[in-house]
Design a protein around this motif. Structure first.
Motif, PDB file in Angstrom:
ATOM      1  N   PRO A  75      20.468  71.209 -23.543  1.00 10.29           N
ATOM      2  CA  PRO A  75      19.197  71.842 -23.399  1.00 10.29           C
ATOM      3  C   PRO A  75      19.109  73.409 -23.566  1.00 10.29           C
ATOM      4  CG  PRO A  75      20.058  70.486 -21.323  1.00 10.29           C
ATOM      5  CD  PRO A  75      21.359  70.801 -22.410  1.00 10.29           C
ATOM      6  N   VAL A  76      17.923  73.817 -23.895  1.00 18.03           N
ATOM      7  CA  VAL A  76      17.755  75.159 -24.375  1.00 18.03           C
ATOM      8  C   VAL A  76      16.481  75.483 -23.362  1.00 18.03           C
ATOM      9  CG1 VAL A  76      18.727  75.292 -26.549  1.00 18.03           C
ATOM     10  CG2 VAL A  76      16.418  74.807 -26.335  1.00 18.03           C
ATOM     11  N   ALA A  77      16.589  76.862 -23.114  1.00 22.77           N
ATOM     12  CA  ALA A  77      15.527  77.436 -22.312  1.00 22.77           C
ATOM     13  C   ALA A  77      14.158  77.581 -22.908  1.00 22.77           C
ATOM     14  CB  ALA A  77      15.951  78.715 -21.554  1.00 22.77           C
ATOM     15  N   GLY A  78      13.133  77.310 -22.433  1.00 21.71           N
ATOM     16  CA  GLY A  78      12.025  77.400 -23.130  1.00 21.71           C
ATOM     17  C   GLY A  78      11.367  76.373 -23.863  1.00 21.71           C
ATOM     18  N   GLY A  79      12.065  76.008 -25.084  1.00 23.71           N
ATOM     19  CA  GLY A  79      11.550  74.908 -25.806  1.00 23.71           C
ATOM     20  C   GLY A  79      10.163  75.195 -26.388  1.00 23.71           C
ATOM     21  N   GLY A  80       9.681  76.179 -26.645  1.00 21.13           N
ATOM     22  CA  GLY A  80       8.308  76.633 -26.863  1.00 21.13           C
ATOM     23  C   GLY A  80       8.408  76.510 -28.222  1.00 21.13           C
ATOM     24  N   HIS A  81       7.134  77.291 -28.755  1.00 25.26           N
ATOM     25  CA  HIS A  81       6.666  77.273 -30.159  1.00 25.26           C
ATOM     26  C   HIS A  81       7.805  77.316 -31.243  1.00 25.26           C
ATOM     27  CE1 HIS A  81       3.520  76.883 -33.211  1.00 25.26           C
ATOM     28  NE2 HIS A  81       3.941  77.822 -33.662  1.00 25.26           N
ATOM     29  N   GLU A  82       8.929  78.168 -30.922  1.00 22.11           N
ATOM     30  CA  GLU A  82       9.775  78.587 -31.899  1.00 22.11           C
ATOM     31  C   GLU A  82      10.672  77.495 -31.980  1.00 22.11           C
ATOM     32  OE1 GLU A  82      11.214  79.997 -28.223  1.00 22.11           O
ATOM     33  OE2 GLU A  82       8.951  80.260 -29.003  1.00 22.11           O
ATOM     34  N   HIS A  83      10.765  76.728 -30.987  1.00 19.87           N
ATOM     35  CA  HIS A  83      11.827  75.541 -30.991  1.00 19.87           C
ATOM     36  C   HIS A  83      11.435  74.442 -30.800  1.00 19.87           C
ATOM     37  CE1 HIS A  83      15.544  73.576 -30.032  1.00 19.87           C
ATOM     38  NE2 HIS A  83      16.283  74.470 -30.437  1.00 19.87           N
ATOM     39  N   HIS A  84      11.335  73.561 -31.835  1.00 25.05           N
ATOM     40  CA  HIS A  84      10.673  72.327 -32.024  1.00 25.05           C
ATOM     41  C   HIS A  84      11.437  71.014 -31.303  1.00 25.05           C
ATOM     42  CE1 HIS A  84       7.407  73.860 -34.442  1.00 25.05           C
ATOM     43  NE2 HIS A  84       8.329  74.107 -34.975  1.00 25.05           N
ATOM     44  N   GLY A  85      12.473  71.407 -30.609  1.00 17.27           N
ATOM     45  CA  GLY A  85      13.288  70.166 -30.045  1.00 17.27           C
ATOM     46  C   GLY A  85      12.996  69.964 -28.659  1.00 17.27           C
ATOM     47  N   GLY A  86      11.932  70.277 -28.403  1.00 21.11           N
ATOM     48  CA  GLY A  86      11.512  69.944 -27.113  1.00 21.11           C
ATOM     49  C   GLY A  86      12.371  70.618 -25.781  1.00 21.11           C
ATOM     50  N   GLY A  87      13.032  71.622 -26.120  1.00 20.28           N
ATOM     51  CA  GLY A  87      13.963  72.300 -25.343  1.00 20.28           C
ATOM     52  C   GLY A  87      15.180  71.634 -25.374  1.00 20.28           C
ATOM     53  N   TYR A  88      15.760  71.258 -26.599  1.00 24.11           N
ATOM     54  CA  TYR A  88      17.107  70.878 -26.553  1.00 24.11           C
ATOM     55  C   TYR A  88      17.481  70.950 -28.017  1.00 24.11           C
ATOM     56  CZ  TYR A  88      20.898  67.489 -25.709  1.00 24.11           C
ATOM     57  OH  TYR A  88      21.973  66.898 -25.349  1.00 24.11           O
ATOM     58  N   ALA A  89      18.738  71.560 -28.057  1.00 23.96           N
ATOM     59  CA  ALA A  89      19.363  72.021 -29.441  1.00 23.96           C
ATOM     60  C   ALA A  89      20.537  71.073 -29.876  1.00 23.96           C
ATOM     61  CB  ALA A  89      19.869  73.414 -29.284  1.00 23.96           C
ATOM     62  N   VAL A  90      20.759  70.727 -31.134  1.00 26.51           N
ATOM     63  CA  VAL A  90      21.729  69.766 -31.487  1.00 26.51           C
ATOM     64  C   VAL A  90      22.565  70.556 -32.714  1.00 26.51           C
ATOM     65  CG1 VAL A  90      22.167  67.583 -32.836  1.00 26.51           C
ATOM     66  CG2 VAL A  90      20.399  68.017 -30.949  1.00 26.51           C
ATOM     67  N   PHE A  91      23.614  70.482 -32.894  1.00 24.86           N
ATOM     68  CA  PHE A  91      24.361  71.192 -33.946  1.00 24.86           C
ATOM     69  C   PHE A  91      25.482  70.145 -34.604  1.00 24.86           C
ATOM     70  CE2 PHE A  91      23.268  74.244 -30.823  1.00 24.86           C
ATOM     71  CZ  PHE A  91      22.610  75.293 -31.424  1.00 24.86           C
ATOM     72  N   VAL A  92      25.317  70.293 -35.863  1.00 28.21           N
ATOM     73  CA  VAL A  92      26.619  69.617 -36.632  1.00 28.21           C
ATOM     74  C   VAL A  92      27.354  70.379 -37.284  1.00 28.21           C
ATOM     75  CG1 VAL A  92      26.896  67.946 -38.597  1.00 28.21           C
ATOM     76  CG2 VAL A  92      24.902  67.542 -37.203  1.00 28.21           C
ATOM     77  N   ASP A  93      28.587  70.547 -36.839  1.00 28.07           N
ATOM     78  CA  ASP A  93      29.465  71.530 -37.184  1.00 28.07           C
ATOM     79  C   ASP A  93      29.272  73.132 -37.416  1.00 28.07           C
ATOM     80  OD1 ASP A  93      31.403  69.419 -38.118  1.00 28.07           O
ATOM     81  OD2 ASP A  93      30.578  69.433 -40.163  1.00 28.07           O
ATOM     82  N   GLY A  94      28.479  73.309 -36.127  1.00 28.55           N
ATOM     83  CA  GLY A  94      27.860  74.547 -35.701  1.00 28.55           C
ATOM     84  C   GLY A  94      26.670  74.963 -36.523  1.00 28.55           C
ATOM     85  N   THR A  95      26.055  74.201 -37.316  1.00 27.32           N
ATOM     86  CA  THR A  95      24.701  74.187 -37.957  1.00 27.32           C
ATOM     87  C   THR A  95      23.856  73.470 -37.244  1.00 27.32           C
ATOM     88  OG1 THR A  95      25.898  74.840 -40.143  1.00 27.32           O
ATOM     89  CG2 THR A  95      23.269  74.426 -40.043  1.00 27.32           C
ATOM     90  N   GLU A  96      22.668  74.267 -36.859  1.00 26.83           N
ATOM     91  CA  GLU A  96      21.649  73.419 -36.001  1.00 26.83           C
ATOM     92  C   GLU A  96      20.797  72.600 -36.785  1.00 26.83           C
ATOM     93  OE1 GLU A  96      17.806  74.280 -32.785  1.00 26.83           O
ATOM     94  OE2 GLU A  96      18.490  76.201 -34.204  1.00 26.83           O
ATOM     95  N   LEU A  97      20.868  71.337 -36.251  1.00 21.31           N
ATOM     96  CA  LEU A  97      20.123  70.021 -36.713  1.00 21.31           C
ATOM     97  C   LEU A  97      18.743  70.099 -35.836  1.00 21.31           C
ATOM     98  CD1 LEU A  97      19.816  67.606 -38.365  1.00 21.31           C
ATOM     99  CD2 LEU A  97      20.772  66.519 -36.162  1.00 21.31           C
ATOM    100  N   HIS A  98      17.597  70.365 -36.706  1.00 18.02           N
ATOM    101  CA  HIS A  98      16.257  70.281 -36.112  1.00 18.02           C
ATOM    102  C   HIS A  98      15.993  69.011 -35.518  1.00 18.02           C
ATOM    103  CE1 HIS A  98      14.894  74.571 -36.553  1.00 18.02           C
ATOM    104  NE2 HIS A  98      16.032  74.724 -37.390  1.00 18.02           N
ATOM    105  N   VAL A  99      15.872  68.935 -34.046  1.00 23.35           N
ATOM    106  CA  VAL A  99      15.277  67.573 -33.781  1.00 23.35           C
ATOM    107  C   VAL A  99      14.115  67.766 -32.923  1.00 23.35           C
ATOM    108  CG1 VAL A  99      17.724  66.637 -33.419  1.00 23.35           C
ATOM    109  CG2 VAL A  99      16.628  67.919 -31.396  1.00 23.35           C
ATOM    110  N   MET A 100      13.286  66.471 -32.809  1.00 20.46           N
ATOM    111  CA  MET A 100      12.054  66.708 -32.145  1.00 20.46           C
ATOM    112  C   MET A 100      11.944  65.351 -31.518  1.00 20.46           C
ATOM    113  SD  MET A 100       8.502  67.431 -33.867  1.00 20.46           S
ATOM    114  CE  MET A 100       8.115  65.741 -34.645  1.00 20.46           C
TER     115      MET A 100
END
Length: 142
Positions: A75-100
């Motif tokens: 989970p990430v704080a905020g999950g606001g307009h700049e983060h489309h993952g609904g307050g959740y961050a996912v990474f593959v080998d350290g690179t962010e995978l944008h999820v929604m």
């Protein structure tokens, strides 16, 4: 009477299928309203009963190696307009995978956008499967 063309036959078949599908949806809705048991989070077969997270509940964090690739999510704080993952961050080998998250509780990613999955972990695994060993390229934020 004009000759029946392939186009007219396919149009008629599509219209019939659409009508039949709509009738089935209406009939199932009427049956549900006519005394069927209410669907609750503990009802077997519902996404909540299967362990899917919905609403304001954030999925549990994960950190694992899947098919030789490190996938992480938290989970990430905020999950606001700049983060489309609904307050959740996912990474593959350290690179962010944008999820929604979708309205129905399923999740999609930029890699497998048309194949909804039940959790962000499943989205990360689906991305690894789809990448077939290729490196995930960072996706520029808007």
């Amino acid at each position: 009477m004009p000759e029946l063309s392939r186009r007219r036959a396919l149009t008629a078949a599509a219209a019939l299928a659409t009508t039949a599908g709509a009738s089935a949806v209406v009939a199932s809705g009427a049956a549900a309203d006519a005394g069927a048991a209410p669907v609750t989070p503990d009802t077997p077969g519902t996404p909540q009963a299967a362990g899917h997270e919905h609403g304001h509940h954030s999925p549990a964090p994960f950190d694992e190696v899947y098919k030789g690739r490190r996938i992480q999510g938290h989970p990430v704080a905020g999950g606001g307009h700049e983060h489309h993952g609904g307050g959740y961050a996912v990474f593959v080998d350290g690179t962010e995978l944008h999820v929604m998250p979708n309205a129905d509780g399923t999740w999609i990613s930029v890699v497998s956008h048309y194949d909804p999955v039940p959790t962000p972990r499943a989205a990360a695994r689906a991305a690894v499967d789809e990448l077939q060993g290729a490196r995930l390229v960072p996706f520029p934020a808007n």
